[in-house]
Design an enzyme around this catalytic site. Structure first.
Site, PDB file in Angstrom:
ATOM      1  N   HIS A 474       0.728  -1.138   0.069  1.00  0.00           N
ATOM      2  CA  HIS A 474      -0.001   0.068   0.081  1.00  0.00           C
ATOM      3  C   HIS A 474       0.792   1.402   0.021  1.00  0.00           C
ATOM      4  O   HIS A 474       0.373   2.369  -0.348  1.00  0.00           O
ATOM      5  CB  HIS A 474      -1.081   0.026   1.232  1.00  0.00           C
ATOM      6  CG  HIS A 474      -2.128   0.647   1.093  1.00  0.00           C
ATOM      7  ND1 HIS A 474      -2.257   1.681   0.235  1.00  0.00           N
ATOM      8  CD2 HIS A 474      -3.489   0.474   1.412  1.00  0.00           C
ATOM      9  CE1 HIS A 474      -3.803   2.256   0.225  1.00  0.00           C
ATOM     10  NE2 HIS A 474      -4.429   1.416   0.871  1.00  0.00           N
ATOM     11  N   TYR A 590     -15.027   5.828   8.171  1.00  0.00           N
ATOM     12  CA  TYR A 590     -14.029   6.205   7.203  1.00  0.00           C
ATOM     13  C   TYR A 590     -14.249   5.754   5.972  1.00  0.00           C
ATOM     14  O   TYR A 590     -14.624   4.549   5.576  1.00  0.00           O
ATOM     15  CB  TYR A 590     -12.665   5.605   7.527  1.00  0.00           C
ATOM     16  CG  TYR A 590     -11.421   5.856   6.737  1.00  0.00           C
ATOM     17  CD1 TYR A 590     -10.360   6.740   7.215  1.00  0.00           C
ATOM     18  CD2 TYR A 590     -11.316   5.467   5.334  1.00  0.00           C
ATOM     19  CE1 TYR A 590      -9.395   7.073   6.500  1.00  0.00           C
ATOM     20  CE2 TYR A 590     -10.211   5.674   4.564  1.00  0.00           C
ATOM     21  CZ  TYR A 590      -9.293   6.803   4.825  1.00  0.00           C
ATOM     22  OH  TYR A 590      -8.021   6.930   4.355  1.00  0.00           O
TER      23      TYR A 590
END
Length: 786
Positions: A474, A590
């Site tokens: 990531h 989120y």
């Protein structure tokens, strides 16, 4: 033998007769072709840098300007208003040139300066146009005059842009004001706090805004003036690279294969086509022939930043004791393949050309058939990348810094990407399709904890029955960048390359290809002990992950749009409803939003739990009348869309607060407000996986040929990680993760709540069908009798 060392370019021995020199013509040919390939890439990059540097104009426009100026001078008029004469007077070579040559050279120099001025003006205009984002806040079908004028961005965007053509024209990410950020933050946490907690947080926020906040903001504005993006470098370092826990599950994510189709059941053939497609994509990437991605809400008018594509291939995360680093090399001509505890180096170029899919299949089959056992300690070596980062960094420095271990590790880290040939089978067909999807997701997320190299930019997994998937690291880029690559390879594999009747790759094989080279290792006992410890940490983490993946096919975005609602807002409201029903409360939510409308932009947070969404959920569960529930739902969905647009246009909350916190740490000052904000857990972390290249797939005639999307692990120990992919008009795929160790979370139960919430919302929004009265019923009965 597979483990034989490759031939060197030359060998020599000293004999009584003198030096005996033996040249390997094949090796020298390979060196020559490799050098030619490298120089071709340099020339292409140089050419592309010129084209990108003058965009939205083209290099050929220089010739047009020169000819136009010379033609105008031929008519005895001076378009330069005396500047050409001034240039002629100061030419350093004027004494050795005729008057006519001096005039022509002066005109060319003037034309070049005029051309550069025009380019500068066009780029400045394009940057100003790309800095305008009010169009995003206007209602559909109602365009203001300013936005109509802004539509000139299409004119200034030029034709056939290269991948990086817009980079120099993209605006910098703006720094929001402290006042706006604090105000939006307090508004976002109001539904999560009782009166006493909210009053306390308001006091902390007010004190921060009036004192320390202004000082921190000054440093942040100074950075924004100097850097291309005031967030991205700190985000990469502090959120990803400085994390000391395992990146497996906690950071890496995965992408799935086609939902119900396996193009071929032959493992080596699927790998052959797919690996070839990856390198076709890399070739397009090197030539910058990939079309710049555009904002999904702008009808392909506004380009997104492409800088994340730069480190897609030939990249690896390198562990460190304090912070990891992301290392990127020049184009590698090989991949590293893992199979049954062994690592192989597989070259995909021969004599300067990319191997055909059939030849790659042939090489992969050689690896599958190779009986060589793993070296001592080699089989579970990959567990080092799955465990904690500090032990891996120390082991790398101690056991892999020299000798054969360093050479083999360098080979893995410098490879174009990593491949795993898995002995397991994954399939979503049959009576156990639901459970099989869950197993498939878990396998892609963590595998056996040692059969992936989690540090590589991405790893591709090929299962025994031909199914495949991808695992992405990531730190270097966000999931949409890898998804763009994945979409291309899926489509190229099945629709362009294809397979023959037996399921093998098409084409012929050069049987003289050198065998894949097995990497050698010398693993010491103490290193094996560290591998075992890392594996134990990773295995405990993997065993704790609870996963549920399900395709929702009862309805999709087609029916949702008919209700005049954004599909994303609809799903987010359903998630709020589902969570409230399961836990009886709301949580900090989120939702990932991109900021790639700005240079080097990555992501921003949309706080989907709002005052409006919580009011709607309470009204729905409290039995309010339908008009009241509809009104509150519309208000909640519109608020969500507003928050999403604010995040995309640089007016989000969380990245600003994050950077203020980093500045406070650099200055050595403590902020109770920032400390509390940054410690709040995200118990519901969500992300949408968009299909970016719809033209590659036929979702109407072949809906089975579409990826199931991807997912990630839970962010909080007592929360959910949730990814969803809206496919076509009638399918939404959900990927839900949580932890078995938390008694309050259950991925399957939460999935059931999501299904129920989706049905309840669509029922609320759909028009009520009028029930026929008794007279009408009698008429219908009479008609039936007749």
């Amino acid at each position: 033998m597979a483990e034989a060392h490759q031939a060197v370019a030359f060998q020599f021995t000293v004999t009584p007769e003198g030096i005996d020199l033996q040249l390997s013509h094949q090796a020298l040919t390979e060196i020559y072709l490799s050098g030619m390939r490298s120089w071709k890439k340099r020339i292409i990059r140089l050419k592309n840098s010129v084209i990108t540097g003058v965009y939205p104009a083209s290099p050929s426009s220089w010739l047009f300007v020169v000819i136009a100026i010379l033609a105008t001078m031929y008519t005895r008029s001076d378009p330069s208003m005396g500047l050409i004469a001034k240039i002629q007077e100061h030419l350093p070579v004027s004494q050795s040139m005729s008057t006519q040559c001096q005039v022509v050279l002066s005109a060319v120099l003037f034309s070049t300066m005029l051309w550069l001025l025009l380019i500068f003006t066009m780029r400045l205009c394009l940057k100003q146009l790309l800095s305008y984002h009010r169009w995003m806040f206007e209602q559909h079908g109602k365009m203001s005059t300013t936005t109509k004028v802004w539509a000139l961005v299409r004119i200034f965007s030029g034709r056939k842009p290269l991948l990086y053509s817009y980079q120099g024209s993209l605006p910098n990410l703006p720094v929001p004001t402290i006042k706006d950020t604090v105000k939006r933050y307090l508004e976002s946490v109001r539904p999560l706090m009782d009166d006493a907690k909210f009053e306390r947080m308001t006091k902390l926020a007010t004190e921060f805004e009036s004192s320390l906040g202004n000082r921190l903001q000054w440093y942040l504005k100074l950075k924004a003036l100097w850097a291309s993006n005031y967030v991205s470098d700190w985000w990469e370092e502090y959120v990803y690279l400085r994390g000391r826990g395992p990146i497996m599950v906690n950071s890496n994510y995965y992408g799935m294969d086609f939902l119900y189709v396996i193009p071929t059941p032959i493992q080596a053939a699927r790998a052959g086509n797919s690996i070839h497609a990856f390198f076709l994509y890399r070739r397009k990437l090197n030539k910058e022939e990939i079309k710049p991605v555009s904002s999904a809400t702008s009808q392909s008018a506004v380009p997104c930043c492409s800088y994340q594509f730069e480190r897609m291939f030939d990249t690896c995360r390198i562990p460190g004791t304090v912070s990891d680093t992301v290392q990127h090399w020049q184009d590698s001509d090989y991949i590293v393949v893992y199979h049954r505890g062994r690592y192989f180096r597989l070259r995909v170029y021969q004599a300067g050309r990319l191997l055909s899919p059939r030849e790659i299949e042939f090489q992969i089959q050689r690896i599958l058939d190779d009986p060589t056992p793993p070296c001592k300690g080699e089989a579970k070596l990959g567990a080092l990348t799955a465990g904690d980062r500090i032990p891996w960094a120390k082991a790398r420095a101690k056991y892999f810094s020299s000798g054969v271990n360093k050479r083999s590790l360098d080979c893995i880290e410098r490879a174009a990407f990593f491949v795993t040939l898995d002995d397991d089978e994954q399939c979503v067909m049959g009576d156990d399709s639901a459970a099989s999807l869950d197993r498939y997701a878990k396998s892609l997320l963590h595998g056996k904890c040692y059969d992936r190299w989690f540090d590589k930019s991405f790893s591709v997994v090929y299962y025994k029955n031909g199914k495949k998937g991808i695992n992405g690291e990531h730190s270097w880029a966000d999931a949409p960048v890898v998804a763009h690559l994945w979409e291309y390879t899926l489509a190229t594999d099945s629709f362009q390359l294809g397979y023959n009747a037996e399921g093998h790759c098409k084409g012929e094989v050069d049987a003289s290809l050198p065998r894949p080279q097995k990497l050698n290792w010398e693993i010491l006992p103490e290193c094996e002990e560290q591998i075992s410890q890392s594996l134990a940490v990773a295995q405990a983490l993997a065993d704790d992950v609870d996963f549920h993946v399900f395709p929702f096919q009862d309805f999709g975005k087609g029916k949702i749009k008919k209700c005049r609602v954004s599909p994303d807002a609809f799903i987010q409201m359903a998630l709020q409803l589902a969570y409230y029903r399961e836990r009886g409360t709301f949580c900090l939510t989120y939702e990932a939003s991109m900021t790639r409308l700005f240079r080097e932009g990555r992501t921003e947070t949309v706080r989907s739990c709002s005052n409006e969404s919580s009011a709607f959920v309470r009204a729905l569960e409290g039995g309010e009348v339908r008009p009241q529930k509809l009104r509150l739902f519309r208000a909640a969905s519109e608020k969500h869309q507003l928050l999403y647009r604010l995040a995309m246009t640089g007016a989000g909350i969380d990245r600003h607060l994050f950077c203020l916190y980093v500045v406070s740490k650099y200055l050595g000052v403590e902020s109770p407000f920032l400390k509390e904000v940054l410690s709040e857990p995200w118990r519901l972390s969500t992300s949408q996986t968009p299909i970016q290249q719809v033209e590659l797939f036929d979702m109407v005639n072949h809906p089975e040929y579409i990826s199931c999307g991807g997912g990630f692990g839970p962010v909080a120990d007592d929360g959910y990680g949730l990814s969803y992919c809206i496919l076509g008009e009638n399918l939404i795929n959900f990927h839900i993760s949580c932890k078995h160790s938390c008694p309050d979370t259950d991925a399957h139960k939460f999935g059931a709540q999501i299904r129920k919430a989706l049905h309840d919302l669509i029922k609320l929004l759909s028009p009520i069908e009028k029930e026929p009265n008794k007279t009408e019923e009698k008429k219908m009965e009479v008609k039936k009798e007749l």
